[in-house]
Enzyme design. Structure first.
Site, PDB file in Angstrom:
ATOM      1  N   TYR A  92      48.335  33.059  53.966  1.00  0.00           N
ATOM      2  CA  TYR A  92      48.930  31.820  53.533  1.00  0.00           C
ATOM      3  C   TYR A  92      49.070  31.793  51.918  1.00  0.00           C
ATOM      4  O   TYR A  92      48.637  32.687  51.373  1.00  0.00           O
ATOM      5  CB  TYR A  92      47.657  30.785  53.829  1.00  0.00           C
ATOM      6  CG  TYR A  92      46.436  30.839  53.073  1.00  0.00           C
ATOM      7  CD1 TYR A  92      46.112  30.126  51.682  1.00  0.00           C
ATOM      8  CD2 TYR A  92      45.202  31.546  53.451  1.00  0.00           C
ATOM      9  CE1 TYR A  92      45.105  30.395  51.168  1.00  0.00           C
ATOM     10  CE2 TYR A  92      44.144  31.839  52.878  1.00  0.00           C
ATOM     11  CZ  TYR A  92      44.160  31.143  51.712  1.00  0.00           C
ATOM     12  OH  TYR A  92      42.675  31.368  50.929  1.00  0.00           O
ATOM     13  N   CYS A  93      49.759  30.709  51.547  1.00  0.00           N
ATOM     14  CA  CYS A  93      50.124  30.630  50.008  1.00  0.00           C
ATOM     15  C   CYS A  93      49.623  29.191  49.515  1.00  0.00           C
ATOM     16  O   CYS A  93      48.843  28.669  50.513  1.00  0.00           O
ATOM     17  CB  CYS A  93      51.298  30.905  49.638  1.00  0.00           C
ATOM     18  SG  CYS A  93      52.747  30.304  50.206  1.00  0.00           S
ATOM     19  N   TRP A  94      50.132  28.694  48.645  1.00  0.00           N
ATOM     20  CA  TRP A  94      50.188  27.400  48.354  1.00  0.00           C
ATOM     21  C   TRP A  94      50.380  26.264  49.250  1.00  0.00           C
ATOM     22  O   TRP A  94      49.768  25.363  49.670  1.00  0.00           O
ATOM     23  CB  TRP A  94      50.726  26.964  46.870  1.00  0.00           C
ATOM     24  CG  TRP A  94      50.591  25.621  46.207  1.00  0.00           C
ATOM     25  CD1 TRP A  94      51.593  24.867  46.060  1.00  0.00           C
ATOM     26  CD2 TRP A  94      49.357  24.633  46.304  1.00  0.00           C
ATOM     27  NE1 TRP A  94      51.282  23.706  45.922  1.00  0.00           N
ATOM     28  CE2 TRP A  94      49.842  23.548  45.971  1.00  0.00           C
ATOM     29  CE3 TRP A  94      48.015  25.114  46.443  1.00  0.00           C
ATOM     30  CZ2 TRP A  94      49.001  22.331  45.587  1.00  0.00           C
ATOM     31  CZ3 TRP A  94      47.074  23.731  46.062  1.00  0.00           C
ATOM     32  CH2 TRP A  94      47.859  22.677  45.569  1.00  0.00           C
ATOM     33  N   SER A 100      53.810  33.327  51.338  1.00  0.00           N
ATOM     34  CA  SER A 100      53.305  33.801  52.662  1.00  0.00           C
ATOM     35  C   SER A 100      54.346  34.257  53.768  1.00  0.00           C
ATOM     36  O   SER A 100      54.159  35.081  54.550  1.00  0.00           O
ATOM     37  CB  SER A 100      52.247  32.564  53.203  1.00  0.00           C
ATOM     38  OG  SER A 100      53.341  31.550  53.265  1.00  0.00           O
ATOM     39  N   TYR A 121      47.362  26.662  51.770  1.00  0.00           N
ATOM     40  CA  TYR A 121      46.121  26.263  51.069  1.00  0.00           C
ATOM     41  C   TYR A 121      46.055  24.751  50.820  1.00  0.00           C
ATOM     42  O   TYR A 121      44.956  24.055  51.279  1.00  0.00           O
ATOM     43  CB  TYR A 121      45.891  26.792  49.803  1.00  0.00           C
ATOM     44  CG  TYR A 121      44.662  26.321  48.991  1.00  0.00           C
ATOM     45  CD1 TYR A 121      43.550  26.619  49.270  1.00  0.00           C
ATOM     46  CD2 TYR A 121      44.954  25.226  48.046  1.00  0.00           C
ATOM     47  CE1 TYR A 121      42.304  26.111  48.651  1.00  0.00           C
ATOM     48  CE2 TYR A 121      43.870  24.763  47.354  1.00  0.00           C
ATOM     49  CZ  TYR A 121      42.605  25.076  47.458  1.00  0.00           C
ATOM     50  OH  TYR A 121      41.477  24.406  46.704  1.00  0.00           O
TER      51      TYR A 121
END
Length: 367
Positions: A92-94, A100, A121
Site C-alpha cells: 500500500y501507499c497513500w 504501490s 493508507y
C-alpha cells in the site's frame, strides 16, 4: 490492474504488509505490522512534487519512474531477497496509486502473489477514525480519579498484572498528562499513530468485562483524545476515588520528577510557564526551592498550590459519577501493589453485586 486490488478487510490474509511510502510518512503512522520499503525517499518525493508543479507533470513522472525503479530494484536485492516463491505480500501507499501499483506489478512479474490495498493508507485511516467514533461507547469503564501524585498509573499497572482490563492512555500518549508530564528522552507519538495504537487496544477488549482507566483531560501533552471516548468516561457512573496521604504523594512526585530535578534548567523553563496562572511571586518561590535542591518542599508546594486546586476545579465537573465514587485508600510507594490491586478488584465486584450504590470505604490494609 483491478484484479490485483483487495479491500481493507483482507489485510489478515497476507503473509506480510509492505508500506511503500516515504520513511516520514511511515513514521507518522502505518498499518500495524507493516514494514517500510519506500519506493521514493523523503527527498525524492519532494523533488518529484516540485518538478510536477514547476516544470511539468510529464517530466515529473519520467524522473519519478526512474527513481521508483531504482528503489524497487534495491529492495528486491536486499529486503525481499529471501522471500519464498509462494510469498503473498499486501502493498500500500497513500491512496493506492502509482507507488504501490509499481511495486505490486513488479512483484507479480517475479511470481509472487502480491496485491495492492484498495484506497491505500487513506482507507485505513478512515477506518480508524470511524472506529474511534463508534467503539468507545460500547465498553464499560471504571474510572480511577484522584489528585495528582496519587499513583493512579501505578495502580492501573498493578490492576493489569492482577488480570484486569486496563486502558493506559498516558502510556499510549507517552506523557503523564500534566504540564510537567513529558517523559524523559521519549517523544510523544503523532496523533495518527496514537489513534492507531488506541484503536488496537480498544479492539482487544472483552466488552463483557469492565475496563479500568485513569480520568484524563481532553489533551495529554500534544495528543487529543477522541470525543466519543471522553464522553464515555465523563458519563460513566462507575468511578473509584483514589485517596493517598499528602506525605506519600510528595514522595511519589519526588520520585517521578527525578528526571526534571536532574535537569534544573529544563525544570525552570517548565515552571516559568506557570507564571500566568500563579503569578511571578509564587513561581519565584518555587524556583528558589529548585535552586536550593529542596525537592520535597517543591513537590509539596506544587501539590498544594497547583495540582490540588486544578483537580478541585475540574474533576467534579468532568466526572458525573464522582459524587458516588467508591473511595479507595491506596499506598503507591508500598511493596504490595499487587495485593492492593486485588483488594480494589474485590471492592468493585462487591459494588457490582450490590447494584449502583457505592460500597463502604475499604483500606488496602483491611484486605
Amino acid at each position: 490492474m483491478n484484479h490485483l486490488r483487495v479491500p481493507l478487510a483482507s489485510v489478515a490474509e497476507f503473509d506480510e504488509i509492505i508500506d511503500v511510502r516515504t520513511p516520514l510518512e511511515f513514521a507518522d503512522d502505518h498499518i500495524p505490522g507493516a514494514i517500510n520499503a519506500p519506493v521514493l525517499s523523503n527527498e525524492e518525493r519532494v523533488i518529484v512534487g516540485t518538478m510536477y508543479k514547476q516544470v511539468s507533470p510529464f517530466d515529473a513522472s519520467r524522473e519519478g519512474a526512474a527513481m521508483v525503479a531504482r528503489n524497487i530494484a534495491k529492495h528486491l536485492d536486499t529486503l525481499f531477497a529471501d522471500r519464498p516463491r509462494n510469498w503473498r505480500p499486501l502493498v500500500y501507499c497513500w491512496r493506492g496509486g502509482m507507488r504501490s501499483a509499481s511495486m505490486t506489478l513488479m512483484m507479480n512479474m517475479i511470481g509472487w502473489r502480491a496485491r495492492q490495498l484498495e484506497g491505500g493508507y487513506k482507507t485505513y485511516r478512515s477506518d480508524v477514525v470511524a472506529a474511534l467514533a463508534t467503539l468507545p461507547p460500547t465498553l464499560d469503564y471504571i474510572v480511577l480519579a484522584g489528585h495528582t501524585g496519587s499513583g493512579k498509573t501505578r495502580l492501573l499497572h498493578a490492576l493489569a498484572d492482577a488480570g484486569a482490563q486496563t486502558l493506559d492512555l498516558e502510556g499510549l500518549a507517552v506523557h503523564r498528562g500534566s504540564l510537567l508530564g513529558a517523559m524523559p528522552n521519549a517523544a510523544q507519538p503523532s496523533q495518527k499513530s496514537f489513534d492507531t495504537s488506541l484503536i488496537g487496544v480498544l479492539r482487544s477488549f472483552d466488552a463483557t468485562r469492565p475496563v479500568f482507566v485513569e480520568a484524563e483531560s481532553r489533551r495529554i501533552g500534544l495528543i487529543t483524545l477522541p470525543e466519543s471516548l471522553m464522553t464515555s468516561l465523563r458519563g460513566t457512573m462507575r468511578c473509584v476515588e483514589v485517596n493517598v496521604s499528602v506525605d506519600e504523594r510528595v514522595e511519589l512526585l519526588t520520585q517521578e520528577y527525578g528526571h526534571l530535578l536532574a535537569q534544573p534548567e529544563h525544570f525552570r523553563a517548565q515552571l516559568l510557564r506557570l507564571v500566568e496562572l500563579h503569578g511571578k511571586a509564587v513561581v519565584d518561590q518555587w524556583l528558589t526551592l529548585l535552586d536550593n535542591g529542596q525537592q520535597r518542599e517543591l513537590s509539596e508546594a506544587l501539590i498544594t498550590r497547583h495540582y490540588d486546586p486544578a483537580y478541585t476545579r475540574s474533576s467534579r465537573k468532568l466526572l458525573q459519577g464522582l459524587s458516588k465514587a467508591i473511595p479507595f485508600e491506596f499506598h503507591p510507594t508500598a511493596q504490595d501493589l499487587h495485593a492492593q490491586a486485588q483488594a480494589l478488584l474485590a471492592l468493585t465486584s462487591q459494588a457490582d453485586r450490590c447494584g449502583s450504590e457505592a460500597a463502604p470505604q475499604v483500606s488496602s490494609e483491611d484486605r
